[in-house]
Structures are given as structure tokens and as C-alpha cells.
Design a protein around this motif. Structure first.
Motif, PDB file in Angstrom:
ATOM      1  N   ASN A 167     -40.425   6.610  -7.600  1.00 27.50           N
ATOM      2  CA  ASN A 167     -39.885   6.989  -6.294  1.00 27.50           C
ATOM      3  C   ASN A 167     -38.455   6.463  -6.191  1.00 27.50           C
ATOM      4  O   ASN A 167     -38.218   5.271  -6.438  1.00 27.50           O
ATOM      5  CB  ASN A 167     -40.727   6.405  -5.165  1.00 27.50           C
ATOM      6  N   PRO A 168     -37.491   7.332  -5.838  1.00 29.69           N
ATOM      7  CA  PRO A 168     -36.089   6.898  -5.836  1.00 29.69           C
ATOM      8  C   PRO A 168     -35.665   6.231  -4.534  1.00 29.69           C
ATOM      9  O   PRO A 168     -36.180   6.542  -3.459  1.00 29.69           O
ATOM     10  CB  PRO A 168     -35.334   8.219  -6.026  1.00 29.69           C
ATOM     11  N   THR A 169     -34.748   5.294  -4.650  1.00 30.76           N
ATOM     12  CA  THR A 169     -34.040   4.714  -3.501  1.00 30.76           C
ATOM     13  C   THR A 169     -32.553   4.851  -3.786  1.00 30.76           C
ATOM     14  O   THR A 169     -32.075   4.404  -4.829  1.00 30.76           O
ATOM     15  CB  THR A 169     -34.405   3.233  -3.307  1.00 30.76           C
ATOM     16  N   THR A 170     -31.837   5.473  -2.860  1.00 29.25           N
ATOM     17  CA  THR A 170     -30.436   5.833  -3.105  1.00 29.25           C
ATOM     18  C   THR A 170     -29.504   5.183  -2.090  1.00 29.25           C
ATOM     19  O   THR A 170     -29.793   5.163  -0.892  1.00 29.25           O
ATOM     20  CB  THR A 170     -30.264   7.361  -3.059  1.00 29.25           C
ATOM     21  N   TRP A 171     -28.404   4.673  -2.600  1.00 24.59           N
ATOM     22  CA  TRP A 171     -27.331   4.131  -1.768  1.00 24.59           C
ATOM     23  C   TRP A 171     -26.067   4.965  -1.992  1.00 24.59           C
ATOM     24  O   TRP A 171     -25.782   5.378  -3.119  1.00 24.59           O
ATOM     25  CB  TRP A 171     -27.020   2.681  -2.141  1.00 24.59           C
ATOM     26  N   ALA A 172     -25.317   5.201  -0.932  1.00 25.30           N
ATOM     27  CA  ALA A 172     -24.067   5.961  -1.038  1.00 25.30           C
ATOM     28  C   ALA A 172     -22.926   5.110  -0.495  1.00 25.30           C
ATOM     29  O   ALA A 172     -23.115   4.320   0.441  1.00 25.30           O
ATOM     30  CB  ALA A 172     -24.164   7.268  -0.257  1.00 25.30           C
ATOM     31  N   GLU A 173     -21.751   5.275  -1.065  1.00 24.09           N
ATOM     32  CA  GLU A 173     -20.593   4.514  -0.603  1.00 24.09           C
ATOM     33  C   GLU A 173     -19.298   5.272  -0.904  1.00 24.09           C
ATOM     34  O   GLU A 173     -19.279   6.172  -1.724  1.00 24.09           O
ATOM     35  CB  GLU A 173     -20.533   3.130  -1.267  1.00 24.09           C
ATOM     36  N   ARG A 174     -18.241   4.884  -0.211  1.00 20.76           N
ATOM     37  CA  ARG A 174     -16.911   5.455  -0.442  1.00 20.76           C
ATOM     38  C   ARG A 174     -15.965   4.344  -0.875  1.00 20.76           C
ATOM     39  O   ARG A 174     -16.008   3.232  -0.347  1.00 20.76           O
ATOM     40  CB  ARG A 174     -16.384   6.135   0.824  1.00 20.76           C
ATOM     41  N   GLN A 175     -15.105   4.663  -1.845  1.00 18.26           N
ATOM     42  CA  GLN A 175     -14.204   3.672  -2.420  1.00 18.26           C
ATOM     43  C   GLN A 175     -12.861   3.654  -1.699  1.00 18.26           C
ATOM     44  O   GLN A 175     -12.312   4.696  -1.355  1.00 18.26           O
ATOM     45  CB  GLN A 175     -13.989   3.992  -3.899  1.00 18.26           C
ATOM     46  N   VAL A 176     -12.333   2.463  -1.486  1.00 17.45           N
ATOM     47  CA  VAL A 176     -10.996   2.269  -0.903  1.00 17.45           C
ATOM     48  C   VAL A 176     -10.216   1.353  -1.843  1.00 17.45           C
ATOM     49  O   VAL A 176     -10.732   0.325  -2.274  1.00 17.45           O
ATOM     50  CB  VAL A 176     -11.073   1.652   0.503  1.00 17.45           C
ATOM     51  N   GLU A 177      -8.987   1.732  -2.159  1.00 19.21           N
ATOM     52  CA  GLU A 177      -8.157   0.952  -3.069  1.00 19.21           C
ATOM     53  C   GLU A 177      -6.907   0.451  -2.358  1.00 19.21           C
ATOM     54  O   GLU A 177      -6.330   1.156  -1.519  1.00 19.21           O
ATOM     55  CB  GLU A 177      -7.756   1.785  -4.285  1.00 19.21           C
ATOM     56  N   PHE A 178      -6.487  -0.755  -2.729  1.00 13.78           N
ATOM     57  CA  PHE A 178      -5.277  -1.352  -2.173  1.00 13.78           C
ATOM     58  C   PHE A 178      -4.337  -1.697  -3.328  1.00 13.78           C
ATOM     59  O   PHE A 178      -4.651  -2.556  -4.158  1.00 13.78           O
ATOM     60  CB  PHE A 178      -5.612  -2.632  -1.399  1.00 13.78           C
ATOM     61  N   PRO A 179      -3.174  -1.041  -3.415  1.00 12.17           N
ATOM     62  CA  PRO A 179      -2.251  -1.331  -4.524  1.00 12.17           C
ATOM     63  C   PRO A 179      -1.496  -2.632  -4.301  1.00 12.17           C
ATOM     64  O   PRO A 179      -1.080  -2.950  -3.184  1.00 12.17           O
ATOM     65  CB  PRO A 179      -1.299  -0.134  -4.493  1.00 12.17           C
ATOM     66  N   ILE A 195     -12.544  -1.815  -2.752  1.00 14.52           N
ATOM     67  CA  ILE A 195     -13.625  -2.134  -1.827  1.00 14.52           C
ATOM     68  C   ILE A 195     -14.443  -0.870  -1.617  1.00 14.52           C
ATOM     69  O   ILE A 195     -13.882   0.224  -1.523  1.00 14.52           O
ATOM     70  CB  ILE A 195     -13.067  -2.649  -0.478  1.00 14.52           C
ATOM     71  N   GLU A 196     -15.777  -1.009  -1.558  1.00 13.93           N
ATOM     72  CA  GLU A 196     -16.629   0.137  -1.286  1.00 13.93           C
ATOM     73  C   GLU A 196     -17.383  -0.091   0.009  1.00 13.93           C
ATOM     74  O   GLU A 196     -17.857  -1.200   0.285  1.00 13.93           O
ATOM     75  CB  GLU A 196     -17.591   0.400  -2.446  1.00 13.93           C
ATOM     76  N   VAL A 197     -17.491   0.978   0.800  1.00 18.34           N
ATOM     77  CA  VAL A 197     -18.053   0.915   2.146  1.00 18.34           C
ATOM     78  C   VAL A 197     -19.188   1.924   2.245  1.00 18.34           C
ATOM     79  O   VAL A 197     -19.060   3.057   1.763  1.00 18.34           O
ATOM     80  CB  VAL A 197     -16.967   1.236   3.195  1.00 18.34           C
ATOM     81  N   ASP A 198     -20.312   1.525   2.868  1.00 17.08           N
ATOM     82  CA  ASP A 198     -21.423   2.470   2.994  1.00 17.08           C
ATOM     83  C   ASP A 198     -21.319   3.268   4.286  1.00 17.08           C
ATOM     84  O   ASP A 198     -20.366   3.107   5.071  1.00 17.08           O
ATOM     85  CB  ASP A 198     -22.772   1.756   2.870  1.00 17.08           C
ATOM     86  N   GLY A 199     -22.294   4.152   4.527  1.00 15.19           N
ATOM     87  CA  GLY A 199     -22.222   5.078   5.654  1.00 15.19           C
ATOM     88  C   GLY A 199     -22.193   4.411   7.012  1.00 15.19           C
ATOM     89  O   GLY A 199     -21.718   4.999   7.988  1.00 15.19           O
ATOM     90  N   ALA A 200     -22.705   3.174   7.086  1.00 16.25           N
ATOM     91  CA  ALA A 200     -22.706   2.447   8.358  1.00 16.25           C
ATOM     92  C   ALA A 200     -21.482   1.549   8.511  1.00 16.25           C
ATOM     93  O   ALA A 200     -21.379   0.811   9.496  1.00 16.25           O
ATOM     94  CB  ALA A 200     -23.978   1.608   8.467  1.00 16.25           C
ATOM     95  N   GLY A 201     -20.560   1.602   7.540  1.00 21.60           N
ATOM     96  CA  GLY A 201     -19.348   0.802   7.633  1.00 21.60           C
ATOM     97  C   GLY A 201     -19.487  -0.600   7.056  1.00 21.60           C
ATOM     98  O   GLY A 201     -18.614  -1.447   7.271  1.00 21.60           O
ATOM     99  N   ARG A 202     -20.554  -0.866   6.303  1.00 21.19           N
ATOM    100  CA  ARG A 202     -20.748  -2.185   5.703  1.00 21.19           C
ATOM    101  C   ARG A 202     -20.016  -2.283   4.362  1.00 21.19           C
ATOM    102  O   ARG A 202     -19.989  -1.316   3.596  1.00 21.19           O
ATOM    103  CB  ARG A 202     -22.242  -2.464   5.515  1.00 21.19           C
TER     104      ARG A 202
END
Length: 568
Positions: A167-179, A195-202
Motif C-alpha cells: 500500500n503506497p504512502t505519497t508525499w508531495a513538495e515544491r522546491q525553492v532555491e536561493f542563489p 528548501i522544499e515545502v509541502d502542500g500545507a506550507g511545511r
């Protein structure tokens, strides 16, 4: 230095559960319980402990986990800590992995996966940037934040774990980069702050490998050429190419399958994209810091061929049929390899309602994936991935591989694909520069022979149509097809006739008036080995991207807005 969180936690489950992390700053245990130290349970240095105390105040979720393992990476002087909850063997629980500079105690990375946070929802770009900015200021302070430039967000990801019942458990996130910023100029590097942030902003992931600036000669702007002079070198008639777009979007918003506002256009595009030495204008590789060849898919066609498309289709209405179809297309014996289906989530949720995805794997490092139209069952994509342990030296030539690829396209392309512009796209690893320790280069990079990749663009009036693209990859060792992607067959191709279009010289004038260059350092990085110093380059402003073009009928410069703020 990167290590697998999952692998370390699997090792840690063989060890006794560690001390529960204290709930208040300053009460976190300064070491694993005395007398229980093992190679995977090394006492935590005071400098690392101090950083952990600060982090756990900002990220309280760490406090609900137990220390499972702690160790020292001797080569990079990095201290590693693995954490987990009390989940039973075979269950998906919560876990985390942290790394610190052994000498200073500075945080280098963390990744945390809390079971209750699992979700396929990704944050909007605006939310991801906002939360990443807040964390960065909280962690480094307002003064520390000044060493980095404006954030960018160009990627997102999904990760999945399976329990004992698959049974799968999945996490999603968006990447943010700072030069990093030097001399008020941003530095492009794959090794700096993410830094990676999930759908709830964590905040669920942090990575930062600061460069050692001691005794580094950072080039200045004293003797570089002006941006206007550089533009004249980069934008010439020879640097432009002509193509049709059957469905050119009015904007890009991250949902390609929902594009409603499109139009037919004939457009001039610029070939020269990347980073250019600020003195010579030569294209510079971000991996080696040396002169690089332009990407082959921006070049003129390798060949133009005439074919007689047969219009066959690969159709499957079930997993069993899909296995049979892919087995024939890729010449793979599923039964002999005893492949089992693996229910991986799609890479992106975009447009998945109209597509069905298949994925198989075995214990020999072989993976097969495919996708097709849900309504028709038409398989338009398949890929065979073989691990580096199974790779062999090349035995077929490029011309032999092309014959195989062309026969495949002739069989499965639709009736409009009578004339094709062919690109031979190369993905050969760049040779390591002098500053690289060749003993640390991954084996698969040194041993793997590059496969043959072919792009087939349908033509209209002798001009390539960019959105009628078919791709085929031929394995250089076996001579068999290992990947294909077919544009859905269409019965007709009707586009405006290329009469009365503006000359390349007029298009050059339009590009020169509208394109803007900016200064940017690149700091070469060759498979996690950092180059000796940054290099000052010019690159096109982010807002002036490769999607912009000059309309071949009007000569007008057209900007395509890109809005990545929608949640996926």
C-alpha cells in the motif's frame, strides 16, 4: 555528500530504539545513551547538539521522533543522524535524516517525512516561496539572509513508500532555491541552498553546501564586454531557426493538458541559450566550467527524410494487454524476467484523468513504464530502464540505430508524417575537467555508453512543426528500442503557407531590441565535486525565456507569460 534516508533507516531498525528527543530546547540529549555507542550510534558532538536544539524549536515535528542512528562520514567530515517513530516493521511511519558539519556543527541538510503529512497536493509557487523565505530568515537571521538573492521555484516532486502489503504512502513538495550573491551578482550552482515545502506550507527538506571562499579569486566586472556588444555576437541570422507551432499557448501556467487559448504560428527562435563567458561570449558548461557545445536539439536537422507512414497503433485495454504490447514494441520477454506490476503514482497529476499509466520492475534492476490514452487504450509512450550493472559496451553504430528508429516511426506514425526533420540528440557525459578527482566520479558515468536518441519532427512546407514530435531511443549495446514517445496521430495538417514572411535579418533586429542579458556567476559542479572558483557569465534574463519568439509574418516580438502559481 548524499545518502539514502530510506537505506539508513532500514539499517537503524536493526538497532535498539534511541532516547526520545526532549520537548524543550536545551533538554535534547547531548549523546546517545552512554555505554551503547556502536558504529551507527556515535555520541553527538556539542556543536551539532546546539544546532539540533535550535532546529527543533523551529521544527517541532522532529521532537516526536526517536534517534535511530548516528554516524560520521569520514570523507566529508559530516555527522549524520537518523530519526524515526515507533512504527512496527512493515508499516509506513514517520522518519527524518539530518546532516551537520562535523567541525562547526552547522546544519547541512534535513529531510522529514511525517506519516500524517502525506498528501499528493503540492503548494502553489507563491506559498512555497513565502514559507521558504520565512524559514530562511528565522534560521539565518535578517543579516544572514542578505548573502542570498531572490528565490526561484522551478520544480516539484512526489516520493512514495510502500508498506508490507504494497500500500503506497505519497508525499508531495515544491522546491525553492536561493542563489548565493557575490559582488551583488547571483551565483548559479547545483550545490547551494534549497528548501522544499509541502502542500500545507511545511518545510520538509533543507540542503545547503556553502562554498569555501578562502583564497578564492572571484572575477570582477572590470574587463568584461558590455551586454549590448555581447548581444550582437549572440543574436545573428545564423543563430535563428524557423518552426511552426500548431497550438502555441497564449501563456504557460503549469497545466499543459488544459491549454485552451492557442493559435497557429510560424516563429523564429533563438538557438543561443545558456551561460556565456562575459569576456569571450563562448558557451560555458555549468558542470565543467569549460567551453561547451550548443544543445543538439537547437541545431539544424541532422537529416530530412521522406517516409510512407503506416499508421499502426499500440492498443491495450488492460495491464495484461499492455505487457504484451510493450513486450513486442521493445522486444522484451516479460514472462522470462518475471516482472511484477508496481503501482507508482504518476510523476505529475497534470492531465492524468485522460491517461492510464503502467509500471513494472524486477529485482535485477530493470524497470519498464508506459502510458496511454484511457479512452482509446492507445499506448503512446514506453521506456525500458536497465541499471548500470546490466549495461554493456556499444555494439551498434549511429546509422544502424537510426535505421531501427526510422522503421519504428514509419510503422507507428500517422498519415501526416510524410516528411520528417530528424535530430540526433546526444546526452554524453562531459569529460571531467582537470580539477575533478576521477576516482570519485560515479561508476555509471565512467562506464555507461551513451544511447542513440532521435527526435522526429513532422514538416509542413519543409518547415518543422514543433508540437508534432516523435522520439525514439535505441540502446547502444543491444541495438533495440528502449524508449519511444509518439505524438497522437491526426488525419490532417493544415497551417498557414510560409509566404511573405519577414527575413532573418528583420527577426534579428526584433530580438536585439527585446532580449536582455544579465550578469551571473556560475560555480561549476561535476557530480557533487565543486569547481575551484566561480566564473562570470552573461545569460538571458529569466523573464526573457526560450519560449519567446518573433512572429515570422509580422516581425513582432512575442512574449509568452509563464505563471507557475497554480496548485497541482
Amino acid at each position: 555528500m548524499k545518502r539514502s534516508l530510506t537505506a539508513l533507516l532500514l539499517t537503524a531498525t536493526l538497532l535498539p530504539t534511541g532516547t526520545v528527543l526532549a520537548a524543550e530546547q536545551g533538554n535534547t540529549p547531548t549523546a546517545i545513551e552512554q555505554g551503547t555507542a556502536t558504529p551507527e550510534r556515535v555520541p553527538i558532538p556539542p556543536a551539532v547538539q546546539k544546532t539540533m536544539d535550535k532546529l527543533f524549536v523551529l521544527q517541532p515535528a522532529f521532537k516526536q521522533l526517536h534517534i535511530q542512528a548516528s554516524s560520521i562520514d569520514g570523507t566529508s567530515k559530516i555527522f549524520c543522524i537518523a530519526l524515526a517513530d515507533d512504527s512496527k516493521e512493515g508499516e509506513i511511519g514517520s522518519s527524518a535524516y539530518l546532516t551537520f558539519d562535523m567541525k562547526t556543527g552547522e546544519l547541512r541538510s534535513f529531510e522529514i517525512k511525517i506519516k500524517e503529512w502525506a498528501s499528493k497536493k503540492k503548494p502553489s509557487t507563491i506559498l512555497a516561496k513565502e514559507k521558504a523565505e520565512q524559514f530562511l530568515v528565522s534560521w539565518l537571521g535578517a543579516e544572514g539572509r542578505k548573502q542570498f538573492g531572490e528565490s526561484t521555484s522551478n520544480g516539484s516532486s512526489l516520493s512514495t513508500m510502500y508498506d508490507k502489503d504494497q500500500n503506497p504512502t505519497t508525499w508531495a513538495e515544491r522546491q525553492v532555491e536561493f542563489p548565493l550573491v557575490l559582488n551583488n551578482i547571483p551565483v548559479y550552482s547545483r550545490e547551494f541552498l534549497r528548501i522544499e515545502v509541502d502542500g500545507a506550507g511545511r518545510i520538509v527538506k533543507f540542503e545547503y553546501n556553502p562554498p569555501n571562499l578562502k583564497n578564492i579569486a572571484v572575477p570582477t566586472t572590470a574587463h568584461i564586454r558590455s551586454a549590448e556588444d555581447m548581444k550582437k555576437q549572440l543574436i545573428t541570422a545564423d543563430s535563428l531557426y524557423l518552426q511552426y507551432m500548431e497550438k502555441q499557448p497564449e501563456k504557460y501556467d503549469g497545466r499543459p493538458n488544459e491549454m485552451k487559448e492557442t493559435k497557429q504560428v510560424l516563429q523564429y527562435h533563438l538557438r543561443n541559450y545558456g551561460f556565456f563567458d562575459a569576456q569571450t561570449g563562448k558557451l560555458i558548461s555549468v558542470m565543467t566550467g569549460e567551453e561547451s557545445k550548443p544543445a543538439s536539439f537547437f541545431s539544424d536537422p541532422w537529416k530530412v527524410v521522406q517516409i510512407h507512414p503506416q499508421g499502426h497503433k499500440l492498443v491495450a485495454r488492460s495491464e495484461k494487454e499492455a505487457a504484451e504490447v510493450i513486450s513486442k514494441a521493445l522486444d522484451v520477454d516479460f514472462s522470462q524476467m518475471q516482472l511484477q506490476k508496481r503501482d507508482d503514482p504518476p510523476v505529475s497529476g497534470e492531465g492524468q484523468d485522460s491517461y492510464v499509466n503502467y509500471s513494472w520492475t524486477n529485482d535485477k534492476g530493470i524497470n519498464i513504464s508506459a502510458s496511454g490514452e484511457k479512452a482509446s487504450g492507445w499506448i503512446t509512450y514506453a521506456a525500458l530502464d536497465i541499471s548500470s550493472e546490466n549495461s554493456h559496451p556499444a555494439t551498434v553504430s549511429k546509422e544502424e540505430a537510426f535505421t531501427t528508429a526510422l522503421a519504428f516511426i514509419e510503422k507507428y506514425a500517422g498519415p501526416t508524417a510524410k516528411e520528417l526533420a530528424v535530430q540526433h540528440v546526444t546526452f554524453e557525459p562531459e569529460q571531467p575537467p582537470a580539477w575533478v578527482d576521477k576516482e570519485k566520479v560515479p561508476i555509471h558515468v565512467k562506464d555507461k555508453q551513451p544511447d542513440y536518441h532521435f527526435m522526429f519532427l513532422e514538416c509542413y512546407e519543409g518547415i518543422p512543426v514543433r508540437d508534432r514530435l516523435h522520439t525514439v531511443t535505441v540502446d547502444s549495446a543491444t541495438g533495440k528500442i528502449s524508449h519511444f514517445s509518439l505524438d497522437p496521430q491526426k488525419e490532417a495538417l493544415s497551417l498557414p503557407v510560409p509566404q511573405g514572411i519577414v527575413s532573418k535579418e528583420k527577426a534579428v533586429e526584433s530580438f536585439l531590441q527585446n532580449k536582455k542579458l544579465k550578469l551571473q556567476y556560475i560555480w561549476p559542479s561535476y557530480f557533487e565535486q565543486q569547481g575551484p572558483a566561480p566564473i562570470l557569465t552573461y545569460t538571458w534574463e529569466d523573464s526573457e525565456n526560450a519560449a519567446d519568439y518573433v512572429d515570422a509574418f509580422t516581425g513582432n516580438y512575442v512574449k509568452i507569460p509563464i505563471e507557475w502559481n497554480d496548485e497541482e
